[in-house]
Write a protein that holds these residues in place. Structure first.
Motif, PDB file in Angstrom:
ATOM      1  N   TYR A  51      -5.337  -2.040  -7.391  1.00 23.04           N
ATOM      2  CA  TYR A  51      -3.958  -2.540  -7.541  1.00 23.04           C
ATOM      3  C   TYR A  51      -3.065  -1.488  -8.165  1.00 23.04           C
ATOM      4  O   TYR A  51      -1.914  -1.293  -7.737  1.00 23.04           O
ATOM      5  CB  TYR A  51      -3.974  -3.805  -8.388  1.00 23.04           C
ATOM      6  CG  TYR A  51      -2.614  -4.413  -8.613  1.00 23.04           C
ATOM      7  CD1 TYR A  51      -1.995  -5.160  -7.609  1.00 23.04           C
ATOM      8  CD2 TYR A  51      -1.940  -4.237  -9.813  1.00 23.04           C
ATOM      9  CE1 TYR A  51      -0.741  -5.721  -7.806  1.00 23.04           C
ATOM     10  CE2 TYR A  51      -0.691  -4.783 -10.019  1.00 23.04           C
ATOM     11  CZ  TYR A  51      -0.085  -5.532  -9.016  1.00 23.04           C
ATOM     12  OH  TYR A  51       1.161  -6.084  -9.227  1.00 23.04           O
ATOM     13  N   ARG A 108       0.043  -0.372  -6.050  1.00 19.67           N
ATOM     14  CA  ARG A 108       1.328  -0.906  -6.525  1.00 19.67           C
ATOM     15  C   ARG A 108       2.210   0.170  -7.121  1.00 19.67           C
ATOM     16  O   ARG A 108       3.415   0.222  -6.856  1.00 19.67           O
ATOM     17  CB  ARG A 108       1.040  -1.989  -7.562  1.00 19.67           C
ATOM     18  CG  ARG A 108       2.301  -2.600  -8.176  1.00 19.67           C
ATOM     19  CD  ARG A 108       2.741  -3.788  -7.393  1.00 19.67           C
ATOM     20  NE  ARG A 108       3.773  -4.517  -8.099  1.00 19.67           N
ATOM     21  CZ  ARG A 108       5.083  -4.445  -7.827  1.00 19.67           C
ATOM     22  NH1 ARG A 108       5.526  -3.703  -6.825  1.00 19.67           N
ATOM     23  NH2 ARG A 108       5.958  -5.143  -8.510  1.00 19.67           N
ATOM     24  N   LYS A 122      -7.788  -0.879  -1.982  1.00 23.88           N
ATOM     25  CA  LYS A 122      -6.494  -0.187  -1.984  1.00 23.88           C
ATOM     26  C   LYS A 122      -5.850  -0.253  -0.598  1.00 23.88           C
ATOM     27  O   LYS A 122      -4.650  -0.509  -0.450  1.00 23.88           O
ATOM     28  CB  LYS A 122      -6.718   1.263  -2.408  1.00 23.88           C
ATOM     29  CG  LYS A 122      -5.445   2.004  -2.828  1.00 23.88           C
ATOM     30  CD  LYS A 122      -4.849   2.789  -1.668  1.00 23.88           C
ATOM     31  CE  LYS A 122      -3.618   3.538  -2.111  1.00 23.88           C
ATOM     32  NZ  LYS A 122      -2.882   4.153  -0.986  1.00 23.88           N
ATOM     33  N   PHE A 181      -4.620  -3.870  -0.085  1.00 20.00           N
ATOM     34  CA  PHE A 181      -3.420  -4.160  -0.886  1.00 20.00           C
ATOM     35  C   PHE A 181      -2.188  -3.504  -0.268  1.00 20.00           C
ATOM     36  O   PHE A 181      -1.075  -4.045  -0.337  1.00 20.00           O
ATOM     37  CB  PHE A 181      -3.610  -3.678  -2.325  1.00 20.00           C
ATOM     38  CG  PHE A 181      -4.642  -4.461  -3.102  1.00 20.00           C
ATOM     39  CD1 PHE A 181      -5.123  -5.673  -2.633  1.00 20.00           C
ATOM     40  CD2 PHE A 181      -5.139  -3.973  -4.306  1.00 20.00           C
ATOM     41  CE1 PHE A 181      -6.066  -6.396  -3.340  1.00 20.00           C
ATOM     42  CE2 PHE A 181      -6.077  -4.681  -5.025  1.00 20.00           C
ATOM     43  CZ  PHE A 181      -6.556  -5.896  -4.540  1.00 20.00           C
ATOM     44  N   PHE A 241      -0.247  -9.974 -10.045  1.00 19.91           N
ATOM     45  CA  PHE A 241      -1.594  -9.552  -9.640  1.00 19.91           C
ATOM     46  C   PHE A 241      -2.480 -10.761  -9.302  1.00 19.91           C
ATOM     47  O   PHE A 241      -3.115 -10.798  -8.244  1.00 19.91           O
ATOM     48  CB  PHE A 241      -2.228  -8.722 -10.755  1.00 19.91           C
ATOM     49  CG  PHE A 241      -3.670  -8.364 -10.510  1.00 19.91           C
ATOM     50  CD1 PHE A 241      -4.026  -7.432  -9.553  1.00 19.91           C
ATOM     51  CD2 PHE A 241      -4.680  -8.984 -11.236  1.00 19.91           C
ATOM     52  CE1 PHE A 241      -5.344  -7.119  -9.326  1.00 19.91           C
ATOM     53  CE2 PHE A 241      -6.000  -8.670 -11.009  1.00 19.91           C
ATOM     54  CZ  PHE A 241      -6.349  -7.728 -10.057  1.00 19.91           C
ATOM     55  N   THR A 250      -1.439 -11.039  -5.331  1.00 16.38           N
ATOM     56  CA  THR A 250      -2.406 -10.077  -4.774  1.00 16.38           C
ATOM     57  C   THR A 250      -3.788 -10.697  -4.613  1.00 16.38           C
ATOM     58  O   THR A 250      -4.386 -10.634  -3.526  1.00 16.38           O
ATOM     59  CB  THR A 250      -2.489  -8.834  -5.666  1.00 16.38           C
ATOM     60  OG1 THR A 250      -1.178  -8.289  -5.840  1.00 16.38           O
ATOM     61  CG2 THR A 250      -3.401  -7.788  -5.034  1.00 16.38           C
TER      62      THR A 250
END
Length: 637
Positions: free
Chosen positions: A459, A463, A522, A525, A547, A551
């Protein structure tokens, strides 16, 4: 749009191509399933059918195969004991078939006979207590005996050892050895454990017992001395037997028989057979006392010290009528007297006359019982549908008894052979250390850590996109280039330096973060809509809430993949788990299964492997729906 059009699909070449593809897929499926089905079939194996490689276990569909397995297990996988008890000459259990001619009336007569007599424990042994050829399996009567021992000692093996003087390491190492008191070397010692075993034997049904035949044993001994060719025996004994089945061991010394027959009888009675089966007439009592007087130099006090007795004179010493009631030096002196003892002072040879010696045995007693009940051999043959020509030829119908009990309990026997290897494997895991608890804790913590640390790292990279993102990803990819065997040594050294060996930390820490998992997460995401993050930020949601609520909620499919991967790695971890946790108290299931495979037979090993796959299969089913939703639902949308 279809790859092949409807018109093209009508072409013979295209149809042949499609057919070949289906055939190839079917062959591939069979090639994958066939070994697995063979393994499932192998979970039912015992020694007699270990060489077989069949999809369906033969004993489930063939009574002869089931009978072989049953008889083999009934006699505790001892072919010699089966031959002695049933007067059979089969070379292996694999060549055994169900008897063609059986006599239910004679078998019932035998059961009634052994049921009325309270025979001592050395007369018989119980079935299903040992599997020395199959190895590793726990037969059903051994399980019953062990369950009684566990109940008696509240499941504490140390308490049981202290009470009965045994040295078992664990309940899974608990075993029994089938006893054989035919040979002179077998000793009937008295101990708390043997007494406990004897009480268990007495409680078992008569159909679960087998009684070795003294006559058959002696015939087998003579066959070993003179080869299996009866002609060799006939030439040296002046006889004309057609087979060893006609050879009869007399209860008394055969005074009118050829000299070689007499010598064989004396060797058997004095040197081969256990003293438990030998009796001496009271007429030899004086000779026995003379022997003791000579051996102890006419010193009754010396004998009393050895015997822990208080005889006033040698004339008070009784003859030994049953050695099972005597122990120690008394039995040793009795054996010396029977075999013959030379007085070093006078040179006199002390031994009972051959005509005073007799041989005991279950077959002799059974024949005497029938003779007393029916008076004549003709009446017995008429009543029991037998055809014996003489009382000396009467055999114990143990094979008939086993056959009728087999027919009666055929389904129960099938069930036992189908499940006993699985029961053995489960018992091994459950009764060894803390394997189940350690495995559950280790796998649970591994999955939990994988679902916390890997998503957090992925994340952050997805992000916030730090400048070193691709360098970090490259580093993560590099960790995949080294196989686990390379990293085991530095991991072990680090854990040892931190004093973390033989703990859950040693198991969990090396696998907390995975470069491959972070790389997958990754990428997943990055595919999530950025508008959701922007809307959440505008609404004032914190980064932690974004999160977990956005996510993690949208990433269930990939999280299921990560959880499945983490569980599989932890559950199947053997080498690293054994390396960093060398104390058996910290062993998981895999090290224990490895230990089992070193000592168990094929059937137990296959059963253990099948059981070991079940948790992984269950976890895969739980994760499958989540993974499929992540694939199918977005496509449908």
């Amino acid at each position: 749009m279809a790859i092949i059009s409807k018109i093209g699909a009508k072409s013979l070449r295209v149809r042949a191509l499609i057919a070949s593809m289906y055939i190839a897929l079917c062959v591939g499926a069979v090639s994958m399933l066939y070994p697995f089905i063979l393994m499932i079939s192998g979970t039912t194996k015992s020694a007699v059918d270990t060489p077989d490689a069949v999809i369906v276990p033969t004993f489930l569909i063939n009574d002869d195969a089931l009978y072989r397995k049953h008889v083999e297990a009934f006699f505790n996988e001892s072919l010699g004991m089966y031959q002695i008890s049933s007067s059979s000459n089969i070379p292996t259990f694999r060549s055994l078939d169900m008897p063609q001619k059986t006599n239910k009336t004679f078998a019932d007569e035998w059961l009634a006979f052994v049921g009325k007599k309270n025979f001592p424990q050395y007369y018989y042994e119980i079935s299903y207590i040992q599997a020395p050829v199959t190895t590793g399996v726990i037969p059903k009567n051994l399980r019953k005996f062990r369950d009684e021992a566990i109940a008696l000692s509240n499941g504490n093996i140390r308490e049981f050892n202290n009470r009965f003087g045994t040295i078992f390491d664990s309940w899974n190492d608990f075993y029994l050895i089938s006893e054989n008191f035919l040979l002179k070397s077998a000793a009937l010692d008295s101990s708390p454990f043997r007494d406990f075993r004897y009480e268990f034997k007495k409680k078992q049904p008569y159909e679960s017992r087998y009684y070795p035949s003294i006559r058959n044993f002696c015939a087998q001994y003579l066959k070993g001395q003179y080869t299996s060719d009866i002609a060799n025996y006939n030439s040296s004994h002046e006889t004309n037997y057609k087979s060893y089945d006609e050879l009869v061991l007399p209860e008394r010394f055969p005074a009118n028989a050829p000299k070689q027959t007499q010598e064989d009888w004396l060797v058997l009675s004095k040197s081969i057979l256990n003293l438990l089966w030998i009796r001496i007439d009271m007429s030899a009592e004086k000779l026995y006392r003379e022997f003791l007087s000579a051996k102890y130099s006419n010193d009754i006090n010396a004998l009393n010290r050895k015997y822990a007795a208080s005889y006033a004179a040698f004339t008070e010493i009784p003859i030994v009528d049953d050695v099972s009631k005597r122990t120690g030096i008394v039995c040793s002196d009795w054996d010396s007297f029977i075999q013959g003892w030379n007085d070093p002072a006078s040179g006199k040879h002390h031994t009972p006359p051959p005509e005073t010696i007799s041989i005991m045995g279950i077959d002799f007693l059974f024949a005497a019982h029938l003779k007393e009940k029916y008076a004549s051999i003709e009446k017995m043959n008429s009543a029991l549908s037998t055809n014996f020509a003489d009382w000396n030829l009467v055999r114990t119908p143990q094979e008939d008894m086993i056959y009728f009990d087999f027919i009666k309990n055929k389904n129960t026997i099938k069930k036992d052979f189908s499940t006993r290897n699985f029961i053995t494997a489960l018992d091994y895991i459950a009764l060894h250390g803390n394997a189940l608890i350690n495995t559950v804790i280790y796998c649970s913590l591994s999955v939990l850590c994988a679902l916390i640390f890997n998503p957090l790292a992925a994340y952050a990279l997805s992000r916030f996109k730090p400048p070193s993102t691709y360098k970090v990803l490259l580093f993560l990819m590099l960790t995949m280039a080294f196989p686990p065997m390379v990293t085991q040594i530095p991991m072990f050294l680090m854990l040892r330096e931190f004093n973390l060996l033989n703990s859950f930390w040693a198991l969990i820490l090396p696998g907390v973060a995975s470069g491959y998992s972070i790389f997958l997460l990754k990428g997943f995401f990055d595919s999530l809509p950025q508008e959701l993050y922007e809307s959440a930020a505008i609404d004032g949601a914190s980064e932690v809430r974004i999160f977990f609520q956005i996510t993690m909620t949208l990433s269930k499919p990939i999280l299921a993949v990560i959880a499945l991967q983490a569980f599989t790695q932890a559950y199947s971890n053997f080498m690293m788990a054994l390396l960093v946790c060398q104390k058996k108290e910290m062993w998981t299931i895999m090290p224990w299964l490895y230990q089992l495979q070193r000592s168990a037979g094929q059937g137990v090993i296959f059963s253990a492997l099948i059981l070991a796959t079940i948790p992984t299969f269950i976890i895969f089913l739980l994760c499958q729906n989540v993974i499929m939703k992540g694939i199918v639902v977005p496509v449908e949308k």
